[in-house]
Design an enzyme around this catalytic site. Structure first.
Site, PDB file in Angstrom:
ATOM      1  N   ARG A 117     -22.302  38.380 -19.740  1.00 28.61           N
ATOM      2  CA  ARG A 117     -22.425  36.903 -19.736  1.00 28.61           C
ATOM      3  C   ARG A 117     -21.244  36.188 -20.372  1.00 28.61           C
ATOM      4  O   ARG A 117     -21.330  35.015 -20.717  1.00 28.61           O
ATOM      5  CB  ARG A 117     -23.721  36.447 -20.401  1.00 28.61           C
ATOM      6  N   GLU A 181       5.553  25.397  -5.958  1.00 27.31           N
ATOM      7  CA  GLU A 181       4.519  24.794  -6.820  1.00 27.31           C
ATOM      8  C   GLU A 181       5.182  23.990  -7.949  1.00 27.31           C
ATOM      9  O   GLU A 181       4.634  22.989  -8.413  1.00 27.31           O
ATOM     10  CB  GLU A 181       3.588  25.864  -7.408  1.00 27.31           C
ATOM     11  N   GLU A 233     -12.295  19.132 -11.959  1.00 27.45           N
ATOM     12  CA  GLU A 233     -11.842  18.537 -10.716  1.00 27.45           C
ATOM     13  C   GLU A 233     -12.752  17.449 -10.172  1.00 27.45           C
ATOM     14  O   GLU A 233     -13.015  17.386  -8.982  1.00 27.45           O
ATOM     15  CB  GLU A 233     -11.637  19.640  -9.663  1.00 27.45           C
ATOM     16  N   ASN A 241      -3.792  19.361  -5.965  1.00 31.22           N
ATOM     17  CA  ASN A 241      -3.895  19.870  -4.592  1.00 31.22           C
ATOM     18  C   ASN A 241      -2.883  19.226  -3.650  1.00 31.22           C
ATOM     19  O   ASN A 241      -2.994  19.363  -2.437  1.00 31.22           O
ATOM     20  CB  ASN A 241      -5.303  19.621  -4.055  1.00 31.22           C
ATOM     21  N   HIS A 261       1.178  31.936  -0.456  1.00 35.38           N
ATOM     22  CA  HIS A 261       0.512  30.669  -0.766  1.00 35.38           C
ATOM     23  C   HIS A 261       1.520  29.529  -0.992  1.00 35.38           C
ATOM     24  O   HIS A 261       1.403  28.447  -0.405  1.00 35.38           O
ATOM     25  CB  HIS A 261      -0.395  30.861  -1.986  1.00 35.38           C
TER      26      HIS A 261
HETATM   27  N1  LIG Z   1      -6.900  29.855 -10.785  1.00 33.09           N
HETATM   28  C1  LIG Z   1      -6.083  28.966 -10.282  1.00 33.09           C
HETATM   29  O1  LIG Z   1      -6.061  27.797 -10.699  1.00 33.09           O
HETATM   30  C2  LIG Z   1      -5.132  29.386  -9.212  1.00 33.09           C
HETATM   31  C3  LIG Z   1      -4.083  28.551  -8.848  1.00 33.09           C
HETATM   32  C4  LIG Z   1      -3.177  28.986  -7.888  1.00 33.09           C
HETATM   33  C5  LIG Z   1      -3.337  30.231  -7.308  1.00 33.09           C
HETATM   34  N2  LIG Z   1      -4.373  31.027  -7.679  1.00 33.09           N
HETATM   35  C6  LIG Z   1      -4.551  32.361  -7.085  1.00 33.09           C
HETATM   36  O2  LIG Z   1      -3.411  33.140  -7.368  1.00 33.09           O
HETATM   37  C7  LIG Z   1      -3.296  34.169  -6.378  1.00 33.09           C
HETATM   38  C8  LIG Z   1      -1.846  34.358  -5.996  1.00 33.09           C
HETATM   39  O3  LIG Z   1      -1.114  34.710  -7.121  1.00 33.09           O
HETATM   40  P1  LIG Z   1       0.384  35.276  -7.021  1.00 33.09           P
HETATM   41  O4  LIG Z   1       1.143  34.432  -6.098  1.00 33.09           O
HETATM   42  O5  LIG Z   1       0.837  35.451  -8.395  1.00 33.09           O
HETATM   43  O6  LIG Z   1       0.200  36.655  -6.240  1.00 33.09           O
HETATM   44  P2  LIG Z   1      -0.120  38.124  -6.747  1.00 33.09           P
HETATM   45  O7  LIG Z   1      -1.008  38.109  -7.912  1.00 33.09           O
HETATM   46  O8  LIG Z   1      -0.549  38.897  -5.560  1.00 33.09           O
HETATM   47  O9  LIG Z   1       1.310  38.674  -7.188  1.00 33.09           O
HETATM   48  C9  LIG Z   1       2.298  38.842  -6.201  1.00 33.09           C
HETATM   49  C10 LIG Z   1       2.878  40.260  -6.213  1.00 33.09           C
HETATM   50  O10 LIG Z   1       3.826  40.392  -7.268  1.00 33.09           O
HETATM   51  C11 LIG Z   1       3.539  41.515  -8.092  1.00 33.09           C
HETATM   52  N3  LIG Z   1       4.022  41.164  -9.422  1.00 33.09           N
HETATM   53  C12 LIG Z   1       3.419  40.381 -10.335  1.00 33.09           C
HETATM   54  N4  LIG Z   1       4.226  40.180 -11.385  1.00 33.09           N
HETATM   55  C13 LIG Z   1       5.386  40.851 -11.140  1.00 33.09           C
HETATM   56  C14 LIG Z   1       6.589  41.014 -11.850  1.00 33.09           C
HETATM   57  N5  LIG Z   1       6.815  40.389 -13.013  1.00 33.09           N
HETATM   58  N6  LIG Z   1       7.544  41.789 -11.297  1.00 33.09           N
HETATM   59  C15 LIG Z   1       7.340  42.390 -10.103  1.00 33.09           C
HETATM   60  N7  LIG Z   1       6.232  42.260  -9.372  1.00 33.09           N
HETATM   61  C16 LIG Z   1       5.251  41.485  -9.886  1.00 33.09           C
HETATM   62  C17 LIG Z   1       2.053  41.689  -7.929  1.00 33.09           C
HETATM   63  O11 LIG Z   1       1.610  42.977  -8.247  1.00 33.09           O
HETATM   64  C18 LIG Z   1       1.865  41.357  -6.452  1.00 33.09           C
HETATM   65  O12 LIG Z   1       2.202  42.450  -5.655  1.00 33.09           O
HETATM   66  C19 LIG Z   1      -4.188  33.747  -5.238  1.00 33.09           C
HETATM   67  O13 LIG Z   1      -5.296  34.616  -5.171  1.00 33.09           O
HETATM   68  C20 LIG Z   1      -4.631  32.340  -5.589  1.00 33.09           C
HETATM   69  O14 LIG Z   1      -5.945  32.051  -5.141  1.00 33.09           O
HETATM   70  C21 LIG Z   1      -5.257  30.628  -8.607  1.00 33.09           C
HETATM   71 ZN   LIG Z   2      -1.311  26.328  -5.135  1.00 34.83          ZN
END
Ligand SMILES: NC(=O)c1ccc[n+]([C@@H]2O[C@H](COP(=O)([O-])OP(=O)(O)OC[C@H]3O[C@@H](n4cnc5c(N)ncnc54)[C@H](O)[C@@H]3O)[C@@H](O)[C@H]2O)c1
Ligand SMILES: [Zn+2]
Length: 362
Positions: A117, A181, A233, A241, A261
């Protein structure tokens, strides 16, 4: 060493942006904490595990590997990680450290939100996208087959530790996707950040340390401010967004395979810069400046086969749709946006068509 504070009705925590930020990790672990569980992926652990180990200074911890990938950001993975924690002796005093990209942050945060929890989580984001966006604000969750992030919970971390040095190993495409972003943060709330991003693109792309730290800090400042004003939000948080309504439609339309993304958001931002101009919220000059800045960060993947009609048809099913109304965040000027729910579909179609045309190979 900039430290920002997120303050929600129930929580208050620091977001530290600095080289070596992880070194303060131990100070954020509660005195009565039990076992530590680091959720990460192998690539991140191989590249940066030593940093984490030395930050923990000899303290015991277990590493929980998550295979990574959007298709594994699922409840089944959360359950598997939770089972592993139990096997390793976790209890209510345990603490999760999410050390990775946004997927690890969302999933590790969700694991912490529901394990017995709820136990604390510390976010240590390692992609640019996670540093400027995902790790700050407490949104955690997983995907359903029916759609992305459809289950989850708000679970604010104890602290967010952002070390720009870890980005050195990030693939260039991932870095660029995160920069979109950052640009978004400039458009929604910081003319200075926008100017930096449009004027110094080559230094940003070359990852010059001072400028990278500066743009991350400014993005985090904006996100922390917005989240503090509106955790869940209901209002102002929607401005985050910007570019995402059409961006999400594009991600879905391309089965989450062709674009990262941030790249989809870049497309969405191009479309809404036209939309702002067509709907009369912003000037032609500002719309053009925004599109130029987006272009400065490189080409987007080709979008053959995607039509404006198919994207607009998807808008109604976006999670952010409220009672059937599509809300658009539109620029009024660079650094200032407005949320509108009264935009004619014909304008949305026209703006999306424009954005597609601009990206089509000549
Ligand atoms: N919670 C929120 O407010 C919020 C906001 C935006 C996005 N998100 C989420 O974030 C996710 C996308 O995150 P992302 O773009 O970081 O992708 P990701 O987590 O898949 O990372 C991208 C790739 O880079 C690798 N990686 C990470 N750090 C590294 C480093 N320092 N050196 C080498 N490789 C590295 C990872 O293993 C992965 O293969 C989505 O699922 C999205 O929904 C959440
Ligand atoms: Zn985003």
């Amino acid at each position: 060493m900039p430290t920002f504070v997120v303050e929600t009705p129930r929580e208050r925590y620091p977001v530290d942006v600095s080289r070596g930020a992880l070194r303060s990790l131990a100070a954020h672990i509660p005195a009565k904490a039990g076992k530590l569980f680091i959720v990460t992926t192998r690539d991140v652990w191989d590249a940066h595990g030593e940093r984490m180990k030395s930050a923990l200074g000899g303290r015991a911890f277990d590493v929980l590997y998550f295979p990574g990938g959007e298709e594994r950001k699922r409840m089944a993975s959360v359950e598997a990680l939770a089972e592993e924690m139990v096997r390793l002796g976790a209890d209510r005093t345990s603490v999760v450290i999410a050390f990775g990209g946004g997927i690890v942050g969302d999933l590790g945060g969700f694991l912490a939100a529901i394990f017995m929890r709820g136990i604390p989580v510390i976010q240590a984001p390692t992609t640019l996208l996670a540093q400027v966006d995902a790790a700050v604000g407490g949104k955690t969750g997983a995907n359903l087959v029916s759609g992305k992030n459809l289950i989850g919970s708000f679970h604010q971390p104890l602290a967010v530790l952002i070390d720009p040095d870890v980005l050195a190993t990030l693939p260039a495409r991932e870095y660029r996707a995160g920069l979109f972003e950052v640009l978004k943060c400039g458009i929604i709330g910081s003319p200075a950040l926008f100017r930096r991003m449009s004027g110094d693109a080559s230094s940003v792309l070359a990852m010059e340390p001072a400028i990278v730290e500066e743009i991350i800090a400014e993005s985090v400042r904006i996100k922390a401010e917005v989240v503090s004003a509106d955790e869940k939000e209901g209002g102002v948080r929607r401005i985050l967004n910007y570019g995402h309504t059409i961006g999400h439609a594009l991600e879905a339309e391309t089965q989450y395979k062709r674009l990262l993304h941030g790249e989809a958001v870049a497309f969405g931002m191009r479309a809404v810069s036209h939309l702002g101009r067509l709907a009369g919220t912003c000037s032609e000059t500002d719309a053009a400046r925004m599109n130029e800045a987006i272009s400065a960060y490189g080409a987007l993947p080709p979008l053959q086969g995607v039509t404006a009609g198919s994207l607009v048809a998807r808008l109604g099913s976006d999670k952010k749709t409220i009672q059937g109304k599509v809300h658009f965040v539109l620029a009024e000027a660079i650094g200032k946006v407005v949320v509108r729910s009264d935009i004619e579909e014909s304008l949305v179609l026209e703006a999306t068509r424009r954005a597609l045309e601009e990206l089509a190979p000549a």
